[in-house]
Design an enzyme around this catalytic site. Structure first.
Site, mmCIF file in Angstrom:
data_model
loop_
_atom_site.group_PDB
_atom_site.id
_atom_site.type_symbol
_atom_site.label_atom_id
_atom_site.label_comp_id
_atom_site.label_asym_id
_atom_site.label_seq_id
_atom_site.Cartn_x
_atom_site.Cartn_y
_atom_site.Cartn_z
ATOM 1 N N CYS A 45 -2.381 7.354 -1.878
ATOM 2 C CA CYS A 45 -3.232 8.549 -1.822
ATOM 3 C C CYS A 45 -3.453 9.112 -3.229
ATOM 4 C CB CYS A 45 -2.579 9.599 -0.925
ATOM 5 S SG CYS A 45 -3.289 11.249 -1.060
ATOM 6 N N CYS A 48 -2.874 12.928 -3.796
ATOM 7 C CA CYS A 48 -1.447 13.254 -3.698
ATOM 8 C C CYS A 48 -0.766 13.194 -5.062
ATOM 9 C CB CYS A 48 -0.738 12.284 -2.759
ATOM 10 S SG CYS A 48 -1.307 12.338 -1.042
#
Length: 304
Positions: A45, A48
C-alpha cells in the site's frame, strides 16, 4: 525546556507492531487506560508508507498520552474482517476497548495531528496542542507585561515542541521587536517554515516589523504637525506625521492622518496611504476597534 513537563514513554511502549494474537492485549486491554490508535496497513500500500511515519511522529510527540499499534492486514485478515476494513490505510482509535474515532486514506500532517489531539481529548487527557496553546497565552501575557525576554524564551520553547506553531512563531518575532532587536526579528521571520509563512500570525508579525523599522526613522511629531498645519496639502509631511504618531504609540491618530491623506489624494505615491493603513491593520488584532473603524471609514471612501 519542556513545555509539556511530561515524562516521555519509551518508543517501544508507545508504538508496536501488532498481530491477531496480541490484538486483545495491545489494543483492547491497553486502551482501558490510554487511547490506542490502530493503523491498518499492508506492505504493498503506497499511501500507507506516507501515513504510517506521520502517525508515528504525532503519537511520539504526544509523549505517552496515546499509543499506536500497527496491524498488517495481510497477516491479520480475521481482525481486518471483524473491523470491516474495506480499504487501506484505515485508522481506528480505541478507548475503553471500543472504537471512538477513525478515518480512511492518507491525510496531511496537520489533520493527523488534529486527529491525535482529538483522540486524547476524547479520553479526558490534555493534548500537546492544547498545552502549547496555553503556553502561548502565558507568553503573550509576559509580552503585554513588558517581560519581552521571558516571552521570547517561552515562544522559543514552544517552537522546540512544535516548529510549525504559527502563533508561537509570530510571538517570537514580536518579542524580539519589543526587545528592540529588529535584525534578529527579521532573521526569524525570514526563516519561517513554508507551512506557516502565510498564516495570519506570521503576517501580523511581518507588519509589526515594518512599522518598527519605520519608527526608527520617524521625525519629531511637533515639527511634522506644524508642517501639516502650515500646508494641509503637504502629503509627504502628513504621511511622515502618521509614521511618527504610530512610533509614539498614537495608533488611532496615525490612522486618522492616513485616512485624511487618502481622502485628499488616494493615488499619491502609488497609494501609499492605503498601503500603510493595511500594514497597521495587519499588525493589530482583526477585532481591534481601530481596525474595525478604520476599515469602515476607508471602505466608505473607496466606494463613495
Amino acid at each position: 525546556m519542556d513545555i509539556l513537563n511530561g515524562a516521555t514513554a519509551p518508543a517501544t511502549d508507545l508504538i508496536k507492531d501488532g498481530t491477531e494474537a496480541t490484538f486483545m492485549v495491545d489494543v483492547i486491554e491497553a486502551s482501558q487506560e490510554t487511547p490506542v490508535i490502530v493503523d491498518f496497513w499492508a506492505p504493498w500500500c503506497g499511501p500507507c508508507k506516507t501515513l504510517g511515519p506521520m502517525l508515528e511522529d504525532a503519537v511520539t510527540a504526544a509523549k505517552g498520552a496515546v499509543k499506536m499499534v500497527k496491524i498488517n492486514v495481510d497477516e491479520a485478515q480475521m481482525i481486518a474482517s471483524q473491523m470491516r476494513i474495506q480499504s487501506i490505510p484505515t485508522v481506528y482509535a480505541f478507548f475503553k476497548g471500543q472504537p471512538v474515532d477513525g478515518f480512511q486514506g492518507a491525510l496531511p500532517g496537520s489533520e493527523i495531528k488534529a486527529f491525535v489531539d482529538r483522540v486524547i481529548e476524547a479520553s479526558g487527557g490534555e493534548s500537546p496542542g492544547g498545552q502549547l496553546d496555553d503556553a502561548v497565552v502565558a507568553a503573550e501575557e509576559m509580552l503585554s507585561d513588558g517581560a519581552a525576554a521571558d516571552a521570547a524564551q517561552t515562544f522559543a520553547a514552544i517552537l522546540g515542541e512544535d516548529p510549525n506553531h504559527a502563533a508561537a512563531y509570530g510571538g517570537l518575532v514580536r518579542a524580539h521587536i519589543a526587545i528592540g532587536d529588529l535584525e534578529h526579528a527579521e532573521a526569524i521571520l525570514n526563516g519561517a517554515p513554508a507551512e506557516i509563512s502565510n498564516s495570519a500570525e506570521v503576517e501580523a508579525a511581518h507588519a509589526q516589523l515594518q512599522l518598527a523599522k519605520q519608527a526608527a526613522d520617524a521625525g519629531p511629531v511637533a515639527d511634522l504637525t506644524a508642517a501639516v498645519d502650515a500646508d494641509p496639502n503637504n502629503h509627504q509631511a502628513r504621511f511622515d506625521l502618521a509614521q511618527a504618531l504610530h512610533a509614539n504609540g498614537e495608533v488611532e491618530e496615525a490612522v486618522a492622518q492616513l485616512l485624511e491623506l487618502f481622502r485628499r489624494d488616494r493615488e499619491w505615491d502609488d497609494g501609499a496611504a492605503k498601503t500603510q493603513l493595511f500594514t497597521i491593520f495587519d499588525a493589530l488584532k482583526p477585532n481591534d476597534p481601530i481596525v474595525l473603524n478604520g476599515r469602515r471609514k476607508l471602505s466608505s471612501m473607496i466606494f463613495a
